[in-house]
Design an enzyme around this catalytic site. Structure first.
Site, PDB file in Angstrom:
ATOM      1  CB  CYS A 145      -0.674   0.053   0.747  1.00 21.48           C
ATOM      2  SG  CYS A 145      -2.223   1.129   0.663  1.00 21.48           S
TER       3      CYS A 145
ATOM      4  CD  GLU B 253      -0.148  -5.525   5.848  1.00 17.48           C
ATOM      5  OE1 GLU B 253      -0.108  -4.457   6.131  1.00 17.48           O
ATOM      6  OE2 GLU B 253      -0.441  -6.145   5.033  1.00 17.48           O
TER       7      GLU B 253
ATOM      8  CG  HIS C  99      -2.985  -3.614   3.727  1.00 19.63           C
ATOM      9  ND1 HIS C  99      -2.193  -2.984   4.272  1.00 19.63           N
ATOM     10  CD2 HIS C  99      -3.532  -2.711   3.436  1.00 19.63           C
ATOM     11  CE1 HIS C  99      -2.159  -1.942   4.439  1.00 19.63           C
ATOM     12  NE2 HIS C  99      -3.408  -1.713   3.211  1.00 19.63           N
TER      13      HIS C  99
END
Length: 231
Positions: free
Chosen positions: A85, A196, A194
């Site tokens: 991002c 994660e 994302h």
């Protein structure tokens, strides 16, 4: 394996990235934007957030932070580098990846679980996927529209450097539905979603198996560990 995660003023997801690295089986190392020292890490993650409040352009000021000189040298030497991002925005501003990211075409911040297709499995961060895998990764951005010249887009497509492509819906107006790309060498990858946030059952996207059970993002981090072990 030691994977560094750089914190910039306004970073938001560095702790999530550190946790993802730990779950994947490597040691996360916290790095600070104002240093000129990568502390001997084997790979790097530039996390999401709003570095420097997104002033000038998202990622523009962070791209000239002191530590970015070391990031650029390490990337050019072959170190795996992942930009997520805001980190993707930094990589384009630092010219480690082509193109740029602009305001979403609908003018709104968007947050959703986003379907992607994996189109390149030869990078340090995608080698654990199968070609054309369809995965779901959380997405949250206000300036996520990927742009590049027609010639550059044709080059990315022709060289197989589109790593992830949006499926079902284009959430931000990215040209050719591009969600993530790589450099020519395949060690630097940037994407707007994302990963994660999709590494641990109970905290990821919903799947057909159970609510919040999606862990597709974990493969990006395990892929980097595999790539480092193969060196």
């Amino acid at each position: 394996m030691r994977i560094g995660v750089i914190t910039f003023p306004g970073s938001l997801d560095e702790r999530d990235a550190q946790r993802a690295i730990r779950i994947a089986g490597a040691e996360p190392v916290a790095l600070w934007h104002g240093e000129h020292d990568l502390h001997g890490v084997d790979a790097l993650v530039l996390p999401g957030g709003f570095s420097y409040g997104d002033y000038l352009r998202a990622g523009a000021i962070a791209s000239v932070s002191p530590i970015m000189a070391e990031v650029i040298d390490a990337a050019n030497a072959g170190m795996p580098v992942l930009g997520i991002c805001n980190g993707f925005q930094m990589l384009t501003e630092a010219h480690l990846l082509p193109g740029g990211l602009i305001r979403n075409d609908h003018g709104l911040f968007i947050r959703r679980d986003q379907a992607l297709r994996v189109e390149n499995t030869d990078t340090a961060w995608s080698r654990g996927f199968e070609l054309n895998d369809e995965i779901v990764i959380p997405l949250k951005n206000g300036e996520g529209g990927f742009i590049a010249s027609e010639d550059e887009l044709d080059r990315l497509e022709g060289e197989g450097r589109v790593v992830f492509r949006y499926l079902g819906v284009n959430p931000n107006g990215s040209l050719r539905d591009i969600a993530g790309i790589t450099n020519e060498r395949g060690n630097v990858v940037g994407l707007m979603p994302h990963p994660e946030h999709a590494v641990e059952p109970g905290f990821g996207p919903d799947t057909s198996r159970a609510m919040r059970s999606g862990t597709d993002g974990l493969t990006l981090f395990t892929s980097a560990i595999q790539a480092l072990q193969a060196v």
